[in-house]
Design a protein around this motif. Structure first.
Motif, PDB file in Angstrom:
ATOM      1  N   GLU B  76      25.312  53.850 -73.193  1.00  0.00           N
ATOM      2  CA  GLU B  76      24.674  53.805 -72.334  1.00  0.00           C
ATOM      3  C   GLU B  76      23.763  52.529 -71.880  1.00  0.00           C
ATOM      4  O   GLU B  76      23.396  52.324 -71.307  1.00  0.00           O
ATOM      5  CB  GLU B  76      24.254  55.275 -71.355  1.00  0.00           C
ATOM      6  N   TRP B  77      23.491  52.621 -73.194  1.00  0.00           N
ATOM      7  CA  TRP B  77      22.358  51.243 -73.587  1.00  0.00           C
ATOM      8  C   TRP B  77      23.229  49.618 -74.112  1.00  0.00           C
ATOM      9  O   TRP B  77      24.026  50.897 -75.164  1.00  0.00           O
ATOM     10  CB  TRP B  77      21.366  52.089 -74.777  1.00  0.00           C
ATOM     11  N   PHE B  78      22.725  48.939 -74.183  1.00  0.00           N
ATOM     12  CA  PHE B  78      22.609  47.607 -74.692  1.00  0.00           C
ATOM     13  C   PHE B  78      22.545  47.473 -76.147  1.00  0.00           C
ATOM     14  O   PHE B  78      21.109  47.654 -75.940  1.00  0.00           O
ATOM     15  CB  PHE B  78      22.433  46.402 -73.648  1.00  0.00           C
ATOM     16  N   GLN B  79      22.914  47.362 -76.735  1.00  0.00           N
ATOM     17  CA  GLN B  79      22.588  47.258 -78.235  1.00  0.00           C
ATOM     18  C   GLN B  79      21.815  46.415 -79.378  1.00  0.00           C
ATOM     19  O   GLN B  79      22.683  45.180 -79.044  1.00  0.00           O
ATOM     20  CB  GLN B  79      23.980  48.077 -79.026  1.00  0.00           C
ATOM     21  N   PRO B  80      21.138  46.690 -79.622  1.00  0.00           N
ATOM     22  CA  PRO B  80      20.177  45.025 -80.463  1.00  0.00           C
ATOM     23  C   PRO B  80      21.226  45.298 -81.732  1.00  0.00           C
ATOM     24  O   PRO B  80      22.614  45.283 -82.717  1.00  0.00           O
ATOM     25  CB  PRO B  80      19.061  45.573 -80.682  1.00  0.00           C
ATOM     26  N   ARG B  81      20.737  43.916 -82.407  1.00  0.00           N
ATOM     27  CA  ARG B  81      21.326  43.714 -83.662  1.00  0.00           C
ATOM     28  C   ARG B  81      20.778  44.848 -84.764  1.00  0.00           C
ATOM     29  O   ARG B  81      20.387  45.455 -84.514  1.00  0.00           O
ATOM     30  CB  ARG B  81      20.551  42.794 -84.201  1.00  0.00           C
ATOM     31  N   PRO B  82      21.381  43.976 -86.284  1.00  0.00           N
ATOM     32  CA  PRO B  82      21.967  44.884 -87.115  1.00  0.00           C
ATOM     33  C   PRO B  82      20.579  45.744 -87.864  1.00  0.00           C
ATOM     34  O   PRO B  82      19.770  44.259 -87.345  1.00  0.00           O
ATOM     35  CB  PRO B  82      22.708  45.407 -87.865  1.00  0.00           C
ATOM     36  N   SER B  83      19.201  46.130 -88.218  1.00  0.00           N
ATOM     37  CA  SER B  83      17.969  45.975 -88.224  1.00  0.00           C
ATOM     38  C   SER B  83      17.935  46.745 -89.668  1.00  0.00           C
ATOM     39  O   SER B  83      18.505  47.154 -89.941  1.00  0.00           O
ATOM     40  CB  SER B  83      16.882  46.698 -87.596  1.00  0.00           C
ATOM     41  N   ALA B  84      16.806  45.628 -90.553  1.00  0.00           N
ATOM     42  CA  ALA B  84      16.405  46.664 -91.934  1.00  0.00           C
ATOM     43  C   ALA B  84      15.644  46.774 -92.058  1.00  0.00           C
ATOM     44  O   ALA B  84      15.079  46.950 -92.996  1.00  0.00           O
ATOM     45  CB  ALA B  84      16.699  45.010 -93.640  1.00  0.00           C
ATOM     46  N   ALA B  85      14.392  47.364 -90.925  1.00  0.00           N
ATOM     47  CA  ALA B  85      13.386  47.205 -90.973  1.00  0.00           C
ATOM     48  C   ALA B  85      12.772  48.795 -90.931  1.00  0.00           C
ATOM     49  O   ALA B  85      13.602  49.572 -90.107  1.00  0.00           O
ATOM     50  CB  ALA B  85      12.589  46.768 -89.518  1.00  0.00           C
ATOM     51  N   GLY B  86      12.533  49.876 -91.877  1.00  0.00           N
ATOM     52  CA  GLY B  86      12.429  51.066 -92.238  1.00  0.00           C
ATOM     53  C   GLY B  86      13.759  51.798 -92.500  1.00  0.00           C
ATOM     54  O   GLY B  86      15.173  51.267 -92.491  1.00  0.00           O
ATOM     55  N   ASP B  87      13.617  52.578 -91.308  1.00  0.00           N
ATOM     56  CA  ASP B  87      15.064  53.119 -90.924  1.00  0.00           C
ATOM     57  C   ASP B  87      16.135  52.184 -89.367  1.00  0.00           C
ATOM     58  O   ASP B  87      17.616  53.128 -89.439  1.00  0.00           O
ATOM     59  CB  ASP B  87      15.212  54.754 -90.741  1.00  0.00           C
ATOM     60  N   GLY B  88      15.635  51.082 -88.982  1.00  0.00           N
ATOM     61  CA  GLY B  88      16.011  50.144 -88.297  1.00  0.00           C
ATOM     62  C   GLY B  88      14.618  50.471 -86.811  1.00  0.00           C
ATOM     63  O   GLY B  88      14.273  51.008 -86.399  1.00  0.00           O
ATOM     64  N   TYR B  89      14.507  48.996 -87.243  1.00  0.00           N
ATOM     65  CA  TYR B  89      13.055  48.562 -85.940  1.00  0.00           C
ATOM     66  C   TYR B  89      12.105  49.361 -86.161  1.00  0.00           C
ATOM     67  O   TYR B  89      11.397  49.959 -84.953  1.00  0.00           O
ATOM     68  CB  TYR B  89      13.851  48.905 -84.545  1.00  0.00           C
ATOM     69  N   ASP B  90      11.536  50.087 -87.117  1.00  0.00           N
ATOM     70  CA  ASP B  90      10.197  50.517 -88.107  1.00  0.00           C
ATOM     71  C   ASP B  90       9.255  49.615 -87.561  1.00  0.00           C
ATOM     72  O   ASP B  90       9.202  48.652 -87.953  1.00  0.00           O
ATOM     73  CB  ASP B  90      10.181  50.902 -88.858  1.00  0.00           C
ATOM     74  N   GLY B  91       8.684  49.113 -87.120  1.00  0.00           N
ATOM     75  CA  GLY B  91       7.201  49.032 -86.465  1.00  0.00           C
ATOM     76  C   GLY B  91       6.150  48.564 -87.839  1.00  0.00           C
ATOM     77  O   GLY B  91       5.506  47.626 -87.264  1.00  0.00           O
TER      78      GLY B  91
END
Lengths: 557, 202
Positions: B76-91
């Motif tokens: 139900e959400w627009f999806q972002p790009r794949p991320s290599a930050a931690g488990d994904g989008y780890d700030g």
């Protein structure tokens, strides 16, 4: 259409730098030749115990540089070792000994190689009071050395080449600090953060948890670029949106990296009393810059290689807001200056694209190079070029009215041998010592096969040339790399400085000789061509074999 | 080993200089910039936060994941790009993948993403843009390409019982042109789009 935008981007960068060339170059010449001290400077000299009117021999100037750098090294080392008790350390423990040494060496040597991930290692106090301070002072040291060398050309039968403490102070107070304040406000207004908030845990829109980082970033981001340092506040460096939020800030950071190195030829021209000499040096730097940028952009645009072809473009390790063009511009600028910041991951570039940052560094960081180090590196190459020119026509070489004798040639030759020796020796030892090799292959190398060799070659090239960028897949926080790269950075910074100051002393001691019909003119296109040729050929002869084993082999598979 | 004045050793001069410079450049300067930021530009200085009903839900500058606890994308959400930050989008762990162009793991990952995104959105694998298949440099890229956003419209509309045209218009209105008209690439900010999407439903 895309290509049109790309050309417009480069054109606007060139326009801004062209507008800055004369005022900034002349201003720097004024700073370093003025006889007047500001009131605040007089107070500073009193506190530190320096008489600003007294000049130094090259040996005394060098001792000042080395003493200042050793003290800086200890400061940064100790701040890291005592991080646990410092305020705003974000709960991070003391940085281990090997990593502290590597980081201290790295920031004092204007390299900013980062074996650590800042997000997980460094609190705010170490960043602002240790690392950012070195971003200012190591840059000011670099410019001082270049100015001292230029004075060698301008003086006649002089025993002295200036006062290091005065050059250092003026470079910081009159140049780097005011520009940094202006630049920091521009970055702030464009979205770069500046706070002491630490991490803020928030609930995301879809109900997950995210830690938003804080930090005094804008103040550090500006001097990181302006001083061609490159050490990121965050692990992702200038690709982190809090460091570099949009394509405009990315272009602005390109300007920050290039403005001083590209304006120093003007300073040089003004100080030697002939602006055409400055334009000749500028032409050499600019030609190599444009050529290298073009190659990297074409390689990335072409997107050769299995993964880029499969994905339909070389976007691995690149941000959507930058795309190919703003990424290759930043990557070229950052490695042709000695900055080493990244807004895209060089390790994920196409094989031949990834070779370009390496070649940029292997050129010796001279097009336009680091603040100060670019100019002195290029002037050393100019000495080699007039020597080669002299050999070709059978005349005694001279440059700017100074005879280039055996002593000058020896110093210049040693200069161009230092960094390649460190690069090739370091890379070779990483694979030649069995225990080290086992560790490098099992722990450090991230990408297997040929690309792994490229990671190690890149690391030593970056360290010895004081760039600081990386094929960042390499795990460099190991005893071998922390030690070897730390030593490489210090030797790669300070041996050339010793040689350049010796050269400055030797030139200053000479009288000037009048130009004759036999003098090779050094302000004409002919000399520009010769100097480009010398720069490229020296690099090509030195590094072609090892490039053939790494990125060339990978790219031509 | 003496400086030009009164025989003071260089090291002593250097030590005093470093203490003063650390106070000025390492304490005074960053505090002044922080003061300017907090007083004149507080929104930017504190991270361009996005709020919904007064609660901070993220930063407009940082990407975040729209996945369930197991890492599966929420339709139900627009999806972002794949991320290599931690488990994904780890700030707290910004990073790219650093995979080289011939790395077998990267090639396998792109293959897998291609199949997953094609099935998830009901599109032809060959039409998927490169940004959707590759991890960004920071791992916190807040943007996707307009092509990738438009590709997700039908899926999101179906999941939320919204008219495809309405979601289409929403996406169109969130396409950001190049900076100053010519710098960088056109983008869609995923968090801002999803915030608008959520309030559109209400």
């Amino acid at each position: 259409m895309d290509v049109f935008f790309a050309i417009l981007q480069v054109a606007s960068l060139i326009l801004i730098l062209a507008l800055l060339y004369r005022p900034l170059g002349d201003y720097m010449a004024h700073i370093y030749t003025s006889r007047k001290d500001l009131k605040v400077e007089r107070g500073f000299y009193r506190v530190i115990g320096v008489d600003s009117r007294v000049e130094q021999t090259w040996q005394s100037y060098l001792r000042g540089v080395l003493a200042f750098s050793v003290v800086g090294l200890l400061f940064v080392y100790l701040l890291q070792r005592f991080q646990a008790v410092l305020p705003y350390s974000l709960g991070f423990p003391a940085v281990p000994e090997g990593l502290s040494f590597n980081t201290a060496a790295s920031f004092v040597a204007n390299t900013n190689w980062q074996s650590y991930s800042p997000d997980l290692t460094m609190g705010y106090t170490v960043q602002i009071a240790g690392l950012a301070v070195q971003n200012f002072v190591s840059a000011a040291v670099g410019i001082s050395i270049a100015i001292a060398l230029v004075r060698g050309f301008t003086r006649r039968e002089s025993a002295t080449i200036g006062n290091f403490w005065v050059d250092l102070t003026r470079g910081i107070l009159r140049l780097l600090l005011p520009l940094s304040v202006i630049g920091a406000v521009v970055l702030l207004a464009s979205g770069v953060i500046q706070n002491f908030n630490g991490f803020t845990e928030i609930t995301t829109l879809s109900g997950g948890i995210q830690n938003l980082p804080g930090g005094p970033v804008a103040s550090q981001e500006v001097i990181k670029n302006l001083g061609t340092n490159g050490g990121g506040f965050f692990n992702a460096n200038a690709s982190h949106p809090f460091e570099n939020p949009n394509a405009w800030t990315s272009l602005f950071q390109n300007v920050l990296m290039l403005m001083i190195p590209f304006a120093l030829p003007r300073t040089f021209g003004r100080m030697v009393g002939n602006h055409k000499q400055g334009y000749a040096i500028l032409a050499v730097m600019g030609t190599i810059y444009i050529a290298s940028l073009t190659f990297l952009t074409l390689f990335e645009l072409n997107g050769a290689g299995t993964a880029p072809q499969l994905a339909g473009g070389a976007m691995e390790g690149k941000e959507q807001r930058f795309g190919i063009f703003a990424s290759t511009l930043f990557g070229s600028t950052s490695t042709l200056t000695s900055t080493g910041a990244v807004n895209s991951m060089h390790d994920s570039y196409t094989s031949l694209g990834g070779m370009m940052p390496m070649i940029n560094m292997m050129l010796g960081e001279v097009a336009p190079g680091g603040v100060g180090s670019g100019l002195y590196g290029m002037l050393v190459l100019a000495i080699i070029a007039v020597f080669v020119g002299g050999l070709l026509v059978g005349r005694t070489p001279e440059y700017l009215g100074k005879k280039i004798g055996p002593k000058e040639i020896k110093l210049a030759s040693l200069y161009i041998l230092v960094t390649p020796t460190i690069v090739l020796l370091g890379t070779a030892l990483s694979f030649a010592i069995p225990a080290v090799r086992a560790d490098v292959e099992s722990t450090s190398i991230w990408n297997p096969g040929i690309h792994g060799l490229s990671e190690v070659l890149y690391a030593f090239t970056s360290a010895a040339n004081n760039n600081g960028s990386a094929f960042a897949g390499l795990t460099a926080n190991t005893p071998w790399f922390n030690t070897a790269l730390g030593v490489a950075m210090l030797l790669g910074r300070f041996i050339p400085i010793v040689l350049v100051l010796a050269l400055a002393g030797s030139l200053a001691a000479q009288d000037k000789i009048p130009a004759t019909s036999g003098t090779l003119p050094t302000h004409r296109p002919q000399f520009v061509g010769l100097l480009i040729g010398v720069t490229v050929i020296i690099t090509a002869l030195t590094y072609f074999p090892v490039l053939a084993l790494g990125p060339l082999a990978e790219g031509l598979q | 080993m003496s400086s030009p004045r009164s025989g003071i050793p260089h090291y002593w001069v250097a030590l005093r200089a470093m203490i003063v410079l650390t106070a000025v450049l390492g304490v005074g300067y960053p505090l002044v910039i922080t003061g300017i930021g907090q007083l004149a530009l507080p929104a930017q200085a504190n991270g361009s936060k996005e709020t919904v009903d007064g609660d901070t839900v993220g930063s407009a500058l940082l990407g975040q994941s729209f996945s369930d606890a197991d890492g599966n994308p929420l339709p139900e959400w627009f999806q972002p790009r794949p991320s290599a930050a931690g488990d994904g989008y780890d700030g707290g762990a910004s990073s790219g993948s650093n995979y080289g162009p011939e790395n077998a793991d990267l090639i396998a990952a792109i293959e897998e993403r291609k199949a997953q995104i094609a099935e998830f959105n009901g599109v032809n694998p060959d039409d998927i843009p490169a940004d959707a298949l590759t991890a960004s440099s920071s791992g916190l890229d807040p943007h996707i390409s307009p092509e990738y956003a438009l590709m997700q419209v039908e899926r999101v509309a179906a999941e939320r019982d919204l008219a495809v045209e309405d979601v289409q218009i929403l996406v169109q209105s969130h396409i950001q042109a190049r900076d100053l008209g010519y710098l960088g690439e056109p983008t869609v900010n995923v968090l801002q789009l999803n915030i608008a999407l959520e309030s559109f439903k209400a």
